[in-house]
Design a protein around this motif. Structure first.
Motif, mmCIF file in Angstrom:
data_model
loop_
_atom_site.group_PDB
_atom_site.id
_atom_site.type_symbol
_atom_site.label_atom_id
_atom_site.label_comp_id
_atom_site.label_asym_id
_atom_site.label_seq_id
_atom_site.Cartn_x
_atom_site.Cartn_y
_atom_site.Cartn_z
ATOM 1 N N ILE A 163 0.835 -1.197 0.000
ATOM 2 C CA ILE A 163 0.000 0.000 0.000
ATOM 3 C C ILE A 163 0.873 1.252 0.000
ATOM 4 O O ILE A 163 2.002 1.230 0.489
ATOM 5 C CB ILE A 163 -0.956 -0.004 1.222
ATOM 6 C CG1 ILE A 163 -2.060 1.033 1.039
ATOM 7 C CG2 ILE A 163 -0.192 0.192 2.520
ATOM 8 C CD1 ILE A 163 -3.246 0.818 1.956
ATOM 9 N N SER A 164 0.327 2.319 -0.539
ATOM 10 C CA SER A 164 1.043 3.587 -0.588
ATOM 11 C C SER A 164 1.074 4.236 0.795
ATOM 12 O O SER A 164 0.155 4.045 1.595
ATOM 13 C CB SER A 164 0.330 4.531 -1.567
ATOM 14 O OG SER A 164 0.848 5.830 -1.461
ATOM 15 N N PRO A 165 2.120 5.002 1.107
ATOM 16 C CA PRO A 165 2.134 5.746 2.372
ATOM 17 C C PRO A 165 1.086 6.854 2.407
ATOM 18 O O PRO A 165 0.807 7.418 3.454
ATOM 19 C CB PRO A 165 3.555 6.324 2.438
ATOM 20 C CG PRO A 165 4.046 6.327 1.038
ATOM 21 C CD PRO A 165 3.378 5.176 0.359
ATOM 22 N N VAL A 166 0.490 7.157 1.260
ATOM 23 C CA VAL A 166 -0.575 8.160 1.194
ATOM 24 C C VAL A 166 -1.913 7.437 1.174
ATOM 25 O O VAL A 166 -2.220 6.705 0.236
ATOM 26 C CB VAL A 166 -0.446 9.029 -0.081
ATOM 27 C CG1 VAL A 166 -1.532 10.073 -0.126
ATOM 28 C CG2 VAL A 166 0.919 9.675 -0.147
ATOM 29 N N ASN A 197 -5.410 2.530 -4.341
ATOM 30 C CA ASN A 197 -4.158 1.825 -4.059
ATOM 31 C C ASN A 197 -3.544 1.304 -5.363
ATOM 32 O O ASN A 197 -3.795 0.168 -5.760
ATOM 33 C CB ASN A 197 -4.390 0.663 -3.096
ATOM 34 C CG ASN A 197 -3.096 -0.068 -2.770
ATOM 35 O OD1 ASN A 197 -2.005 0.446 -3.000
ATOM 36 N ND2 ASN A 197 -3.214 -1.272 -2.254
ATOM 37 N N PRO A 198 -2.751 2.125 -6.052
ATOM 38 C CA PRO A 198 -2.205 1.728 -7.357
ATOM 39 C C PRO A 198 -1.259 0.532 -7.303
ATOM 40 O O PRO A 198 -0.993 -0.100 -8.329
ATOM 41 C CB PRO A 198 -1.472 2.987 -7.838
ATOM 42 C CG PRO A 198 -1.269 3.832 -6.625
ATOM 43 C CD PRO A 198 -2.382 3.507 -5.693
ATOM 44 N N TYR A 199 -0.768 0.181 -6.116
ATOM 45 C CA TYR A 199 0.111 -0.982 -6.011
ATOM 46 C C TYR A 199 -0.614 -2.285 -6.346
ATOM 47 O O TYR A 199 0.022 -3.272 -6.721
ATOM 48 C CB TYR A 199 0.743 -1.060 -4.618
ATOM 49 C CG TYR A 199 1.784 0.015 -4.395
ATOM 50 C CD1 TYR A 199 3.055 -0.093 -4.947
ATOM 51 C CD2 TYR A 199 1.483 1.153 -3.655
ATOM 52 C CE1 TYR A 199 4.007 0.904 -4.767
ATOM 53 C CE2 TYR A 199 2.427 2.155 -3.463
ATOM 54 C CZ TYR A 199 3.684 2.026 -4.026
ATOM 55 O OH TYR A 199 4.623 3.018 -3.850
ATOM 56 N N LEU A 219 0.295 7.651 -10.681
ATOM 57 C CA LEU A 219 -0.302 8.007 -9.388
ATOM 58 C C LEU A 219 0.721 7.873 -8.259
ATOM 59 O O LEU A 219 0.749 8.695 -7.339
ATOM 60 C CB LEU A 219 -1.523 7.133 -9.104
ATOM 61 C CG LEU A 219 -2.746 7.359 -9.989
ATOM 62 C CD1 LEU A 219 -3.889 6.440 -9.563
ATOM 63 C CD2 LEU A 219 -3.186 8.813 -9.966
ATOM 64 N N ILE A 220 1.565 6.854 -8.327
ATOM 65 C CA ILE A 220 2.620 6.683 -7.316
ATOM 66 C C ILE A 220 3.559 7.882 -7.351
ATOM 67 O O ILE A 220 3.942 8.424 -6.314
ATOM 68 C CB ILE A 220 3.381 5.361 -7.542
ATOM 69 C CG1 ILE A 220 2.468 4.173 -7.231
ATOM 70 C CG2 ILE A 220 4.646 5.302 -6.681
ATOM 71 C CD1 ILE A 220 3.014 2.823 -7.668
ATOM 72 N N ASP A 221 3.898 8.324 -8.563
ATOM 73 C CA ASP A 221 4.771 9.490 -8.686
ATOM 74 C C ASP A 221 4.107 10.748 -8.117
ATOM 75 O O ASP A 221 4.708 11.470 -7.331
ATOM 76 C CB ASP A 221 5.134 9.717 -10.157
ATOM 77 C CG ASP A 221 5.859 11.029 -10.378
ATOM 78 O OD1 ASP A 221 6.801 11.319 -9.621
ATOM 79 O OD2 ASP A 221 5.484 11.773 -11.294
#
Length: 202
Positions: A86-89, A126-128, A182-184
């Motif tokens: 998961i992203s930290p955001v 969650n793009p991951y 999105l992660i970027d």
């Protein structure tokens, strides 16, 4: 005397100013050089022309190859991040139209151009999830091989001999690039010519 080549695990030296070894910084550099709308359109054009006996003439071959190399680096960076859960955001379903979660501050495109076209609501949050699913389908080396083959066919007067499933290939690759974008946007910020993790000091 042998000259040692710098380590370049993500194949960035052929399109960037030097070898970058952090996968998130790869994404930041790609979307600093290009924007999501341009890459999405280029992928569509490459896949479309690979299926017909026509030569892709919309852009010069050098530009097409440059985009191919950037997407190839995105593939390799995404593979390095595929086990992240998961992203930290934290992004909720209510945040879908909040531009701070999908619009790059240095993008020249409009809000609609930056908005992901192919991601589900859960994938937007969650793009991951996209990265993990993408590499379950086939290996990194096979994705790279197929992408390079598509580009070669688009720059040839003959269509691909192999059936790469153009629509499915396009949808999966664009989903991956949108997830990487999105992660970027959410995790990496450019400061001058340097790339800095937004959460490094938190």
């Amino acid at each position: 005397m042998k000259t040692k080549l710098p380590k370049d695990p993500f194949d960035t030296a052929c399109w960037s100013r030097g070898g970058i070894t952090d996968p998130r910084q790869i994404l930041a550099e790609v979307f600093n050089c290009s924007d999501i709308e341009t890459l999405r359109t280029e992928i569509k054009q490459i896949v479309s022309y690979a299926q017909v006996d026509k030569l892709y003439k919309d852009h010069s071959p050098c530009d097409v190859l440059l985009d191919m190399k950037m997407v190839r680096s995105v593939l390799k960076a995404a593979h390095a991040l595929k086990d992240e859960k998961i992203s930290p955001v934290a992004v909720s379903a209510n945040d879908i139209f909040d531009k701070s979660y999908y619009c790059s501050p240095h993008s020249k495109s409009g809000l609609w151009s930056d908005f992901p076209r192919c991601l589900s609501r859960d994938e937007f949050c969650n793009p991951y999830r996209v990265l993990k699913k993408f590499f379950k389908k086939q290996s990194l080396s096979k994705w790279v091989q197929d992408w390079e083959a598509m580009t070669e066919c688009a720059l040839s007067r003959h269509s691909c001999d192999t059936d790469l499933g153009s629509l499915q290939f396009y949808m999966r690759l664009v989903k991956l690039v949108e997830a990487a974008y999105l992660i970027d946007v959410r995790e990496v910020t450019h400061i001058g010519r340097r790339l800095k993790n937004r959460f490094a000091d938190q």
